[in-house]
Write an enzyme that holds these catalytic residues in place. Structure first.
Site, PDB file in Angstrom:
ATOM      1  N   ASP A  41      -5.693   6.247  -3.574  1.00  0.00           N
ATOM      2  CA  ASP A  41      -6.483   5.124  -4.058  1.00  0.00           C
ATOM      3  C   ASP A  41      -7.801   5.630  -4.647  1.00  0.00           C
ATOM      4  O   ASP A  41      -8.275   6.713  -4.284  1.00  0.00           O
ATOM      5  CB  ASP A  41      -6.782   4.161  -2.919  1.00  0.00           C
ATOM      6  CG  ASP A  41      -5.540   3.435  -2.431  1.00  0.00           C
ATOM      7  OD1 ASP A  41      -4.598   3.294  -3.232  1.00  0.00           O
ATOM      8  OD2 ASP A  41      -5.515   3.028  -1.256  1.00  0.00           O
ATOM      9  N   TYR A  69      -4.461  13.406   7.012  1.00  0.00           N
ATOM     10  CA  TYR A  69      -5.623  12.695   6.487  1.00  0.00           C
ATOM     11  C   TYR A  69      -6.760  12.746   7.500  1.00  0.00           C
ATOM     12  O   TYR A  69      -6.524  12.709   8.711  1.00  0.00           O
ATOM     13  CB  TYR A  69      -5.309  11.216   6.234  1.00  0.00           C
ATOM     14  CG  TYR A  69      -4.257  10.956   5.197  1.00  0.00           C
ATOM     15  CD1 TYR A  69      -4.603  10.736   3.863  1.00  0.00           C
ATOM     16  CD2 TYR A  69      -2.904  10.890   5.542  1.00  0.00           C
ATOM     17  CE1 TYR A  69      -3.636  10.475   2.900  1.00  0.00           C
ATOM     18  CE2 TYR A  69      -1.930  10.629   4.584  1.00  0.00           C
ATOM     19  CZ  TYR A  69      -2.303  10.425   3.273  1.00  0.00           C
ATOM     20  OH  TYR A  69      -1.345  10.172   2.333  1.00  0.00           O
ATOM     21  N   ASP A  83      -9.295  -2.177   3.374  1.00  0.00           N
ATOM     22  CA  ASP A  83     -10.196  -1.049   3.143  1.00  0.00           C
ATOM     23  C   ASP A  83     -11.520  -1.546   2.572  1.00  0.00           C
ATOM     24  O   ASP A  83     -11.716  -2.754   2.384  1.00  0.00           O
ATOM     25  CB  ASP A  83      -9.554   0.021   2.250  1.00  0.00           C
ATOM     26  CG  ASP A  83      -9.243  -0.462   0.843  1.00  0.00           C
ATOM     27  OD1 ASP A  83      -9.831  -1.480   0.402  1.00  0.00           O
ATOM     28  OD2 ASP A  83      -8.413   0.161   0.169  1.00  0.00           O
ATOM     29  N   ARG A 182      -4.600   2.727   5.817  1.00  0.00           N
ATOM     30  CA  ARG A 182      -5.231   1.412   5.828  1.00  0.00           C
ATOM     31  C   ARG A 182      -4.557   0.492   6.847  1.00  0.00           C
ATOM     32  O   ARG A 182      -5.224  -0.291   7.522  1.00  0.00           O
ATOM     33  CB  ARG A 182      -5.133   0.765   4.451  1.00  0.00           C
ATOM     34  CG  ARG A 182      -6.119   1.287   3.443  1.00  0.00           C
ATOM     35  CD  ARG A 182      -5.895   0.634   2.104  1.00  0.00           C
ATOM     36  NE  ARG A 182      -4.591   1.003   1.546  1.00  0.00           N
ATOM     37  CZ  ARG A 182      -4.027   0.376   0.499  1.00  0.00           C
ATOM     38  NH1 ARG A 182      -4.628  -0.651  -0.050  1.00  0.00           N
ATOM     39  NH2 ARG A 182      -2.869   0.784   0.036  1.00  0.00           N
TER      40      ARG A 182
END
Length: 302
Positions: A41, A69, A83, A182
C-alpha cells in the site's frame, strides 16, 4: 546490447504506490517488461521484488512465499480502512482502554497466531463480482468478504507505548502469503473491545529475500540485477543438467537422470554455464521418473 533480465530488490518508501516503483524501474532500466511479486500500500514501506525481462516468469514462484513485516498497531481507534489512510469512525472510552492489560493483549495476540481464518480488509484489492473491494467500498457499497485460511507463524509485541486516547504496539509478524496485517490490527482491537488500526507497516522479507539487500528507488539505474539462476536457486532446489540434458529441456523434452536430484515438486535447472534453463517438474515415480520443464528461460537471455 541485450535487454536487461533478472530480479531487482527495491526498498519502497512511503507515499508512493508499488506501480510508481515499477514505473521508475522501467525508466531507470529502459525496459517496459517489469513486474512485481506482490504490492505494498502507499502507506507501507519496504521490500518489493521486481522481475525484469524474461525473469518476470520467476515471479510466479516468489509471490507465494512467506513474508515478514514490522508494524505499529494503534489500539483505541477504529478507521474505515483498518489503517491510518482511512477516517476514524470510533474511539474507545478511556476506561475501556485502561482495562486492556498486558495479559489481555498477550492472549489476543496468541489467538491470532497460527492457522487462522481471516476476513480481509474491506478496502483490499480482492475482486468481488469482477470489481476490486476497495473500489466498491469507496462507492459506499456494502462489501462482504469471505474468510481466508492463512498462517501467522510469529506475532510478537516488541514495544508498547501509551498515548492520548490510544495505545501503540510495535509488532513483528511472520505470515503466509495473503495475510493482511491491517486485518490483524482490526481483529486484535476488536477482540480487546477497543478497536484498532494499522499506523505503520514495513515489509522486511519475502522468502529468502531481505530488505537489507534492497536498493532505494533513486538508485535503481546503478543497481546490478540478480541473475535469474541465482534468484531461482534461492527459492527452489537447484539441479544441474549436463549440456545435452539442458538442450533437451529447453526443447520441451522429458529427461531422465535428474528426478532423484531434488525433493519436492519443482526445481531450478541450471546449465553447465551457470545460466537458468528453467523450472522443472517430476513426471512419474520411482527409477523411471523423468523431469520436464514447466517454465523455460529464453537461451539468449538466460
Amino acid at each position: 546490447m541485450s535487454d536487461p533480465t533478472g530480479i531487482l530488490l527495491v526498498d519502497k518508501p512511503g507515499g508512493i504506490t508499488s506501480h510508481d516503483v515499477v514505473a521508475r524501474a522501467r525508466k531507470a532500466l529502459d525496459t517496459r517488461k517489469i513486474g512485481h511479486a506482490g504490492t505494498l500500500d502507499p502507506m507501507a514501506t519496504g521490500l518489493l521484488v521486481l522481475g525484469v525481462g524474461p525473469a518476470t516468469r520467476l515471479l510466479t514462484y516468489i509471490v507465494g512465499l512467506d513474508k515478514t513485516y514490522t508494524a505499529t498497531i494503534r489500539l483505541g481507534q477504529t478507521t474505515d480502512s483498518d489503517d491510518a489512510d482511512g477516517q476514524i469512525i470510533a474511539r474507545a472510552a478511556s476506561s475501556a482502554l485502561a482495562a486492556v492489560t498486558d495479559e489481555r493483549i498477550a492472549a489476543g495476540v496468541a489467538a491470532l497466531t497460527g492457522p487462522i481464518a481471516q476476513v480481509p480488509s474491506r478496502v483490499s484489492a480482492i475482486k468481488v463480482d469482477g470489481r476490486r473491494a476497495y473500489a466498491l467500498a469507496r462507492e459506499g457499497a456494502e462489501v462482504e468478504l469471505k474468510p481466508r485460511d492463512v498462517v501467522v507463524s510469529r506475532f510478537d509485541v516488541l514495544a508498547d507505548r501509551r498515548g492520548d486516547g490510544c495505545r501503540d504496539l510495535d509488532v513483528v509478524v511472520d505470515c503466509s502469503t495473503g495475510t493482511y496485517i491491517r486485518a490483524l490490527a482490526r481483529d486484535l482491537g476488536a477482540a480487546l473491545g477497543v478497536g484498532g488500526h494499522l499506523v505503520a507497516l514495513r515489509r522486511t522479507r519475502i522468502g529468502p529475500f531481505d530488505v537489507a539487500d534492497a536498493a532505494p528507488v533513486d538508485a535503481l539505474a546503478e543497481t546490478p540485477l540478480r541473475t535469474a539462476s541465482a534468484a531461482a536457486a534461492a527459492v527452489l532446489p537447484a539441479v544441474r543438467p549436463d549440456a545435452e540434458q539442458a538442450a533437451d529441456l529447453r526443447h520441451g523434452k522429458r529427461v531422465s537422470g535428474l528426478a532423484d536430484a531434488f525433493t519436492g515438486p519443482r526445481a531450478a535447472a541450471i546449465a553447465p554455464d551457470g545460466t537458468l534453463v528453467g523450472v522443472i517438474e517430476r513426471r512419474g515415480t520411482g527409477p523411471a521418473a523423468l523431469v520436464k520443464s514447466v517454465m523455460n528461460m529464453p537461451e539468449e537471455h538466460a
